[in-house]
Structures are given as C-alpha cells and as structure tokens.
Design an enzyme around this catalytic site. Structure first.
Site, PDB file in Angstrom:
ATOM      1  N   GLY A  43       0.848  -1.185   0.000  1.00 19.19           N
ATOM      2  CA  GLY A  43       0.000   0.000   0.000  1.00 19.19           C
ATOM      3  C   GLY A  43       0.884   1.236   0.000  1.00 19.19           C
ATOM      4  N   GLY A  46       4.006   0.649   2.285  1.00 17.04           N
ATOM      5  CA  GLY A  46       4.915  -0.401   1.831  1.00 17.04           C
ATOM      6  C   GLY A  46       5.557  -0.091   0.492  1.00 17.04           C
ATOM      7  N   HIS A 267     -16.547   5.529  10.526  1.00 15.76           N
ATOM      8  CA  HIS A 267     -16.699   6.662   9.601  1.00 15.76           C
ATOM      9  C   HIS A 267     -18.170   7.029   9.458  1.00 15.76           C
ATOM     10  CE1 HIS A 267     -16.388   9.088   6.020  1.00 15.76           C
ATOM     11  NE2 HIS A 267     -15.083   9.029   6.098  1.00 15.76           N
ATOM     12  N   SER A 285     -17.064   9.493   0.498  1.00 14.97           N
ATOM     13  CA  SER A 285     -16.021  10.360   1.050  1.00 14.97           C
ATOM     14  C   SER A 285     -16.584  11.431   1.965  1.00 14.97           C
ATOM     15  CB  SER A 285     -15.249  11.039  -0.070  1.00 14.97           C
ATOM     16  OG  SER A 285     -14.448  12.047   0.467  1.00 14.97           O
ATOM     17  N   ARG A 331     -14.890  12.975  12.668  1.00 14.36           N
ATOM     18  CA  ARG A 331     -15.629  11.760  12.334  1.00 14.36           C
ATOM     19  C   ARG A 331     -16.315  11.107  13.530  1.00 14.36           C
ATOM     20  NH1 ARG A 331     -11.342   9.150   7.988  1.00 14.36           N
ATOM     21  NH2 ARG A 331     -11.905  10.624   6.350  1.00 14.36           N
ATOM     22  N   LEU A 442      -3.540   8.906   4.340  1.00 12.02           N
ATOM     23  CA  LEU A 442      -2.649   8.899   3.178  1.00 12.02           C
ATOM     24  C   LEU A 442      -1.369   9.630   3.531  1.00 12.02           C
ATOM     25  CD1 LEU A 442      -5.202   9.643   0.299  1.00 12.02           C
ATOM     26  CD2 LEU A 442      -4.597   7.489   1.364  1.00 12.02           C
TER      27      LEU A 442
END
Lengths: 639, 250
Positions: A43, A46, A267, A285, A331, A442
């Site tokens: 991902g 990695g 979420h 999203s 969230r 991210l």
C-alpha cells in the site's frame, strides 16, 4: 511491567526531527548493498518504503498477497491528503497541522511523532507531483485544496474522488522502476505467515506462495510490516475483503506489543447495511460533508419521502448541536450523533438505521454542474449501489468501521518492541491517537514510507553491517515454517461443519454490538467470554475444503479469521481497561451531561501497549505515559 | 425487493494448464440488492456446506477501484452495465429464472490459474518497462513550481484513472493491451513531469506489450466500450503518435 522506551530525541519539539536527521548514524553505500530488507505489503506505506529504500541502495524483497502490488487497499481512499503548504493563504502552518492532529486525536498520540508528520507533509505533495500524480488544479495551474472535517483551513490536496488511487499508482510506479532495476524483488500472491526471530532480532519471514501452496523462508537484516488496518475484525467494514491482521498478529505473538487495539474509527458517511448477505460496506467520502447537509425528520418514525418533508420539519442536528463546525465536526463526533438520532427513533430508510445527506441547497447555491464536478464519481457510485439518484433525493448514510488507529506499538524510529521489526502506515498504532482526521491516513502512510523509515532504519542497520546473511536452514526458520504448516494442516483436516464465513460473521456481530460506537463494562465483559467460546467452536467446527498445495482462498480466509478472533478478544480487553471516553472510544460510563465524550487525563494519559504472554493467558498491559509540552490539554469542543 | 432463482454456468479449472469446463449450479432465493460477487459468495457458502470446493475468483475492494475482480459475464467483461466493474454490478439487473454464464478473462497472455482467476502480471511488466517518472524520493521541487493548466491536468487524470483490471484485453478480439498501455503513456506524455523520458517510455512500454504476446490494435474499440473507467480510445491514437514520433526523432 516492561518499560517502553519511545526514544524521543531531546530538544525543542520543532527541532527534534531536523536534529535527529543530522545526527543519526549513516550506512555507507558499500554496506547498503550488503543489507537486505523485507517489506510486507504494497500500500502507500509499503510501496513508498520499498522504492525509497531501494533507491538508497538497500536490497529489498517486497511481498503482497494480491495479484499485483497496485491493488493494495490504499487504492480505495477517496477524499484527499493533508499537507501544511498554506497555498490558500488561510493561515495554515506546520504547527497548526500538528495541533489539529493532536487535538483531533483527543490527546492520545505522541507529540514528537505528530510534529514530524506535519513537518514532512509538504515534501509528500512535492514528491507525488513530481511522479506525475494528477492532483486537482486551479485555472491558473496551481494546486487546488479543499477543506475536511475537524479543521478550519483548506489543506487537503485531492485527485477527484480517487486520491488514494492516484497516490498509490505514483508509489507503485516508483516501486515498478526499482523492480525493473532489480533492486526490489517483488513477490505477488505471497502471504506472510510468521516472523522469524533469531537472538531476539527479527531476521526473516515465513511466507506462503498462494498459487502453489509452497512455504518459503526469506532472510532479512530487518523486517518492515506495512500491512494496513484490521477493521475487518468487525466483518463488515469499508476495508477490502482480504485486508487482515495476520502479519501484525503473528508479530504480536512474537513479542511486538500492540498499541491501543480498541481504537477504531467508525466513519460517519457510508452507505447503510441493506441485508444479511452484505459482504462489505462502501464509504462515501467525507468531503461530501463540505457541501452536503445532514438531517433527520423532527418527528420520530416519519415515513414520508425526504422530498415531502418540509424544511421546518427537518432537524439538521449537527448544525444544531455544533454551530461552530456544523457538518464538518470530526468523524467520531459525527458518527455518534447519527447513532444517537437513530437510537432515539429518528432514523430513516427501511432499516431506520440511516440519516440523510442532502445536496439540495448545494445544488441551488452552486448549480448541478459544480456539484457534479466536485463529487460526480461519488454520486455515480452511490447510484450504482443503491439504484437511487442523489441529485434528486438525498443520500442515506450511516456510520461504518473504516480505520484502526490501534496497531503495533512503535518507538520514534517506527521500530516495534522486537529489534529490527518495523511497522509503518495503518498497521502501527500511529500518529492519530484516539481518532484520525480525514485525509491524514494517506499523509501518514506516505510520510512513514518515503520520509521517515528510510532515515530511521539506518539507526539500527548501521549497527548491523557486520552481520552476514543468515542461512534459512537455521533452526528458527524451521520451527516457524513448521508452525505455519501445522496450522494449515489442522484447518484442512478439521472435518467440521461450519464455514469460515459464518464464524467471521459471528465475530463481527459480537464486536459491532459490544466494541463499536458505544461501549460499556457489562457488554465488554460478556464479549470476552463470547469470543473465547467462539474461538473454541472455531477450532472444533470449522470446515475448510480443498488442499494445501494449490490456490485455496478458503484456507487463506480461515487463517485470517482465526487471527481476527484472537485479536477481537484483545480489542475488547483494551476497551474494557480504558474506562475513559476518548476520540472514537466512547465509554458510556464516561460522558458529560450533554452526552459528549468525557476524557480522563488524570488516569488515562497514556498509550496502552499489550504484551502477549501465551495462548489463552491474560496479556499484560504496559503504559507509555504521554508528555505534552507544546499543547495544552482541553476537552475537545466543536460547539 | 424481489428474489431470484438462478442457474449459473461457471468455468471450472483446477489449475494452470489443466483441462477446464463449464459446470452448472443452482442458487435460489437471492436478494436483488446483492452485488454480483455477493451472489457468488452465496454460491460458495453453499458449496462449502456441501463439502465441494468453492469457485475461485479474484476480488478485493468491492468498490470498483482495485481492479482485482475480473470475469466475463454472459459474454461481456464485467457484465452488461457500461462503466462498471463486476463488484459494482447488482442483481437487480437480472431476472428470475435467468441462466448466467461466467468465464475468466479470455486472452492468451493471461493464463488461467484456477477457475475464474487469471495471471495478469504482464500488465505489471509493461509498467516496469517505463510507466514512471524517474524521480528519487527527496529530490522533488515544490509542487507549485510547475503550473499545469486545469485542462491538461484533467486530461491526464482521465488517462490515469485506469484500474488495471484487464477488461480491455479480455474484450479485444486480438487480446491487445493497447488501451491499458496507452493510458499510462498518455498520462505521462501530457504532463510536464513526463517529458524527459517521453521517448524511451513509449518505445519501452510498446515493445514490452508486444513481447508479452498481446495482439495488435485494429480499432474495433471494444476496449473503450467495456472499460469500467470509460477510458477513451483517443489515447491509443496518442500512443501511436508518440511511438512514431519517438522513432522518427530517434
């Protein structure tokens, strides 16, 4: 009780990382060529770590269980990636990103790590742009930003609703370049089944070739786990079907402590569950909350269609309860508020476990074209799944398990409590404390992989340059391989009567019911014994068809579910142990009169690091006390 | 919400280079809200309970982005809906009593590994042959140093949206990987970051595509019609142009 050494460098918070980089021992190019590093997972963390380490001159062996490294679940991240660039001139800075992340995480993360994350955030954007990641742009050609929940600046970079895909393809392209050069050896369709430890240090892994069923031994001077989150312990989550805990769970059993296992992010904006057959949940999203307004009818059990409910009979409950942040509260707050309304009987849709996310006002204000340019692909996705058009009637959404803040405990170097074993990205307990802000996963995955681990691993490897490659005939490899083999043989010969899937579903139901959005002592206590009996039943009754010497997805799933069951118990223990509410962890016993989460800094200002003590033996909870020098602890308020 | 009773005609094959064939299965009482893969989950649980081996198929994210799911449904890669992966296809598009034929991607460069699973590593090797910008970590200039017009950026994004599923290859009568290869070449050729290696990239990737045994493009455009991301065949035109320019200019 073990003493955890977080190895936070001395000095001013803002200077720690630059001082560290200037003084950390280096490994010479000649020695790098002799050192081998194993990376598990491809991902964002990695793939970026593999390519960066290979560029530096190390020999890298990278493993993924998918058919290609490009499929890792980072690919599904939609919304964006944060960076303290202040391109919008709205007063953003490294300190603000650091502060927002610490506050958003409800003061349960380590200051030094989070500050470093904020510092390197800008470099990530530069790196990705240089790779050709097509970020959204303004008409003048500069990079565009959007805002996200829990903050008051626009610092989120995005590529339509496919930011994770584009960032991962960037990292995958960098990895592909190194594979072509021969500096990374890539093993697709290989799953890690155990860590091999020699003299207390991680020295390799046992993997199974999923196509042939062969067990392979691989040596490495260091092992890096980048295997993602374990949200699938809940059966239904937004994770990919094969996302699992096996690598980090085996590492835990080999001595890597597990940090804050119960910290799970639910979420707020997912497509609601529609039936028993459901295999996964789909996220919409969070960026939708920028323009969408969340509401339920003011009347309980109101069965009218959304369009028929007049404005003054709608309760925009987030705007009502949290006027300062409105629909953009973090969230955990948004999820709990949705649950509260549904529990009180105001839910909508056939299951009554949903709230509306309405774009009527945004379409009126901006026009359908603008709304479509911003969210077009998300609207299409919603329509594909539900068969309803969100331009005409509001979306129905409900919270779903999405991300796990918990994971292997790591020090400042991202090393676990096993020497030479590192954990990066979502699989470490990470920088997000008890709640992660949107667009920060991210950022963390790429920060760890591109900019942190490649430096910090040198600290360890510089002392290991005299270690020659250890033969995989070593006894430790033999033992680990046999254990992995024996487990699969046992599963295949079990001759039981129940499918793996049914055990996974049962586990998910126990976890969601007792260790989900709201947790309390009686439920958590009974969940421990429920999981223990499920574990017993699993090993007595599971039926796994097929053989061990070829592709056998049921066998793969069985091993993963066996580990999920054990992890589930640890999560529940952790949730029980932490009797405060913080971030995504809401203990019903610890709330304010208004029903907001009540943190207990006096007793719980620490990271829990759980230590494995043997099968069916109670694990030990160690503490890393958290020191806050740069921020003042306050009760979070988004009102 | 309706229920469906279906007959599934599925390609079963025990392994690479083993003989394969169709087998029929009945699944009853399916919910129309299910996704196609959830319908296969029901079949597989049924098979496990009968002590038979379940149908092997590739799948992971189940939200249309990882590119892992790959099956030909009633003759069309990813099934009857345009712009949709198998995992996003829902059972409401089928009728009670239907017989559905399910096959793996059919293309010589993608050998069948088991049942509906094929080997798509040739696509990885095409990317390894140049589908990147050679930029080491840490050496990038500030992200706003190179302005890129919204138009170019959007065009590059349209190409970059490829999920690498291989439906284009499966749809093509020549098993050509032109759309896949062209998408990456075009993304990087459009952007200023990709200019330095523009020629080597197109030559390397096209040669690798040929080496892997993919067929030639004869402009039937079936790839675009079946692409779940709707990637335009215009990029194949661009790839050919890039390829010829690179060769002419040496």
């Amino acid at each position: 009780m073990s003493i955890l050494n977080s190895k936070i460098p001395e000095g001013q918070l803002s200077e720690k990382w630059s001082n560290y980089k200037s003084t950390v021992p280096l490994v010479s190019p000649g020695n790098k060529r002799r050192l081998e590093i194993i990376v598990i997972g491809t991902g964002l963390a990695g793939a970026s770590a593999s390519s960066s380490l290979a560029e530096m001159g190390y020999n890298v062996k990278t493993f993924c269980f998918q058919d290609s490294p490009r499929r890792a679940h980072s690919i599904a991240a939609q919304g964006g990636i944060n960076a303290a660039k202040n391109y919008q001139n709205d007063g953003d800075s490294v300190f603000r990103l650091f502060y927002d992340t610490i506050k958003g995480g409800d003061y349960r993360s380590r200051e030094a790590n989070v500050h470093r994350l904020a510092e390197v955030s800008s470099n990530i954007i530069d790196q990705c742009v240089a790779q050709g990641v097509p970020f959204a742009r303004e008409y003048g050609g500069t990079l565009d930003n959007r805002s996200f929940g829990g903050v008051q600046v626009s610092r989120t970079f995005y590529a339509r609703g496919q930011t994770g895909q584009q960032l991962l393809l960037g990292a995958y392209s960098a990895l592909s370049r190194q594979i072509a050069k021969g500096s990374v050896t890539m093993y697709n369709r290989h799953e890690m089944l155990d860590i091999v430890k020699i003299d207390g240090k991680a020295r390799g892994v046992i993997v199974r070739n999923l196509l042939t069923g062969e067990y392979e031994r691989h040596f490495g001077h260091a092992v890096v786990l980048a295997t993602g989150g374990y949200g699938n312990v809940f059966y239904l989550s937004t994770n990919a079907m094969a996302s699992n805990t096996t690598a980090i769970w085996k590492a835990y059993k080999k001595g890597a402590m597990f940090g804050n296992p119960s910290f799970t992010q639910i979420h707020p904006t997912c497509i609601p569950v529609s039936g028993d057959y459901q295999s996964k949940l789909t996220l919409m999203s969070e960026s939708l909350r920028n323009d969408g307004r969340i509401w339920v009818p003011k009347k309980q059990g109101d069965d009218r269609r959304a369009e028929d409910i007049p404005e003054d009979e709608r309760d925009y409950y987030l705007e009502r309860r949290y006027p300062a942040f409105g629909n953009l509260v973090p969230r955990d707050v948004a999820s709990r508020a949705a649950k509260e309304r549904c529990d009180e009987g105001y839910g909508v849709g056939s299951t009554k476990l949903a709230v509306y996310l309405d774009f009527k006002d945004a379409i009126k204000r901006l026009g359908q074209d603008v709304v479509s340019a911003r969210y077009g692909n998300l609207f299409e996705m919603y329509e594909k799944i539900t068969g309803e058009d969100p331009y005409k009637s509001p979306m129905r959404i409900y919270p779903a398990v999405h991300y796990t803040m918990g994971g292997l405990w790591v020090d400042y170097n991202l090393m676990t409590t096993v020497q030479g074993l590192y954990a990066i990205g979502e699989c470490n307990y990470s920088d997000h404390g008890a709640n992660r802000l949107g667009a920060s996963a991210l950022m963390q995955g790429l920060a760890d992989g591109y900019f942190v681990l490649p430096y910090t691993i040198g600290e360890y490897l510089s002392k290991d340059i005299r270690t020659p490659a250890i033969s995989t005939d070593h006894e430790a490899f033999e033992i680990a391989e046999n254990e992995a083999r024996d487990q699969n043989t046992r599963l295949l010969n079990n001759n039981g009567s129940k499918s793996v899937e049914s055990f996974h579903r049962d586990l998910g139901a126990i976890m969601w019911e007792n260790c989900g959005m709201a947790r309390n002592k009686p439920n958590l206590t009974s969940a421990i014994s429920e999981i223990q009996s499920l574990k017993k039943e699993f090993w007595e009754k599971v039926r796994v068809p097929g053989r061990d010497d070829n592709l056998n997805p049921e066998l793969e799933k069985a091993g993963r579910v066996a580990d999920f069951i054990e992890l589930g118990e640890l999560m529940v223990r952790d949730a029980l142990d932490r009797s405060e509410s913080c971030g995504g962890h809401f203990r019903e016993e610890s709330q304010t009169e208004e029903g907001e989460a009540l943190r207990d800094d006096e007793n719980f200002k620490f990271t829990s690091a759980w230590e494995y003590k043997g099968d069916d033996v109670k694990p030990v909870r160690n503490k890393e006390e958290l020191q806050f020098e740069a921020v003042e602890l306050t009760q979070r308020s988004y009102k | 919400m309706g229920t469906l009773n279906l007959t599934l005609k599925i390609w079963r094959q025990d392994g690479l280079n083993k003989p394969g064939g169709f087998k029929n299965y009945k699944v009853d009482g399916l919910n129309t809200h299910m996704s196609f893969l959830e319908m296969l989950d029901v079949l597989n649980e049924q098979l496990v309970n009968e002590d038979s081996e379940p149908v092997a198929f590739d799948h992971d994210c189940r939200e249309g982005i990882c590119g892992m799911c790959s099956m030909v449904i009633d003759g069309r890669p990813h099934g009857l809906l345009d712009g949709t992966t198998t995992c996003q296809l829902h059972m409401r598009f089928f009728n009670d009593g239907d017989t559905i034929t399910i096959e793996p991607w059919r293309a010589k460069p993608f050998p069948i590994i088991k049942d509906l699973i094929v080997d798509r590593t040739p696509l990885d090797r095409i990317i390894q042959a140049g589908g990147y910008v050679s930029i080491n970590t840490g050496s990038a200039p500030d992200g706003n140093v190179i302005p890129i017009s919204k138009e170019i950026s959007e065009d590059a994004f349209d190409a970059a949206a490829c999920i690498g599923c291989g439906a284009c290859v499966a749809a093509c009568k020549n098993a050509s990987a032109s759309l896949f290869t062209a998408a990456k070449i075009s993304q990087l050729a459009l952007l200023p970051q990709g200019q330095a290696e523009r020629k080597e990239r197109v030559i390397g990737m096209v040669q690798q595509m040929d080496k892997e045994g993919f067929g030639h493009c004869t402009n039937t455009e079936a790839c675009e019609a079946e692409c779940p991301q709707g990637i335009s065949v215009e990029y194949i035109r661009k790839m050919n142009w890039e390829y010829h320019c690179a060769n002419i200019k040496g």
